[in-house]
Design a protein around this motif. Sequence first.
Motif, short mmCIF file in Angstrom:
data_model
loop_
_atom_site.label_atom_id
_atom_site.label_comp_id
_atom_site.label_asym_id
_atom_site.label_seq_id
_atom_site.Cartn_x
_atom_site.Cartn_y
_atom_site.Cartn_z
N ASP A 74 14.26 11.92 -10.20
CA ASP A 74 13.76 10.66 -9.65
C ASP A 74 14.16 9.49 -10.55
O ASP A 74 14.44 9.69 -11.74
CB ASP A 74 12.22 10.69 -9.55
N THR A 133 12.24 9.42 -13.68
CA THR A 133 12.26 10.63 -14.51
C THR A 133 13.37 10.52 -15.55
O THR A 133 14.46 10.01 -15.25
CB THR A 133 12.50 11.89 -13.64
N HIS A 144 10.61 15.96 -5.09
CA HIS A 144 9.49 15.52 -5.95
C HIS A 144 8.59 16.69 -6.34
O HIS A 144 7.37 16.55 -6.39
CB HIS A 144 8.61 14.49 -5.24
N ILE A 182 7.70 18.59 -8.99
CA ILE A 182 6.73 18.62 -10.09
C ILE A 182 5.56 17.66 -9.80
O ILE A 182 4.38 18.00 -9.98
CB ILE A 182 7.42 18.23 -11.42
N LYS A 183 5.92 16.47 -9.35
CA LYS A 183 4.86 15.48 -9.07
C LYS A 183 3.91 16.00 -7.97
O LYS A 183 2.69 15.84 -8.07
CB LYS A 183 5.49 14.15 -8.63
N1 URA Z 1 10.21 16.93 -9.80
C1 URA Z 1 9.83 15.64 -9.57
O1 URA Z 1 8.76 15.41 -9.03
N2 URA Z 1 10.65 14.66 -9.95
C2 URA Z 1 11.85 14.87 -10.58
O2 URA Z 1 12.54 13.91 -10.92
C3 URA Z 1 12.22 16.20 -10.81
C4 URA Z 1 11.39 17.23 -10.41
#
Ligand code: URA
Length: 239
Positions: free
Chosen positions: A105, A108, A186, A188-189
Motif C-alpha cells: 500500500d 506501507t 490489504h 494485514i490491515k
Molecule cells: N497487507 C496490507 O494490508 N497492506 C500492505 O501494504 C501489505 C499487506
Amino acid sequence: MPFVRLDKLITDTGLCSRSQARDWVRQGRVSVNGAVVTDPSQKIDSAAALCLDGRPVDAGGHLYVMLHKPAGLLTAARDARKPTVLDAMPEAWKRRGLFPVGRLDKDTTGLLLLTDDGTFAHRVISPKSHVSKLYEAAVAGTPTPEDVEAFREGIVLKDGTRCLPAGLEICGEGIVRVEIFEGKYHQIKRMLASRNLPVLELHRLRIGGLWLDEKLSPGEYRLLTEEEIETIQQGLLSK
Ligand code: URA
C-alpha cells in the motif's frame, strides 16, 4: 571488434551509473571472460562476457532489485498523478522494463522487489507458491494470546473471506509481527481490523528467505546478490 573502457561497457548495459560501475570494478566484483578485472579504464573487447558477482550482466540477463519502499510511493509501474516506486529507480533500469513484484500500500514501508523477469515475478506472487511474507505493524489496541490463536486457526475477515493460518507474534506495546502465506488485498490491515486492532503503521521485513537489508534507508535500493536470487528461487522451487 571495438575495444571500449570497462566502466563504459558496464554502464552501456543499463545496469548502473558510470561511477557505480567504477566502484564495482575496483571492488573486484566484475569479471571479463571469467577473469576479475579491477581497472575500470582497461579497454575490453565489447563482445566479452561480463559478470557482476558472478552473474552475467549482458542485455539477456535479468535485473533483480531490492527497494526499501518509503511511505508515499504507489506500487505501480506508472501513474498519471502520483509518484510511483519506479520513480525511485534509475532511468536506465526503467528502460529495461523493471516492474514491482506484488504490491505494498502507499503508506506501507519496507521490502519491495522489482525485476524485469516476468516468470520470477509471477512465481513469487502466485497464490500457489505460498511464499511467506513477514510484516511488522504498530496497532491501536492491545493484542492478546486469543488473537495469536485466532491467527493460527485462520482469520475470517469482516466480509466473510477465510484466510490461511498465519503467524501473529506480540513484540511489545502495540507492536506485532504477522507472517502470511498468501496475498489478499490489504490483507494485514484487514486481518488485524477483524481482531479490533487497527493498523497505524505497516512495514514489510521479509519475503520468503530474503530479509530487507538493514543498511538501506527508506528510498534506497540495490541489486540482489547472486546468493539472494538463489535463496528466493530455491524457496520457490521447494513449494
Ligand atoms: N497487507 C496490507 O494490508 N497492506 C500492505 O501494504 C501489505 C499487506
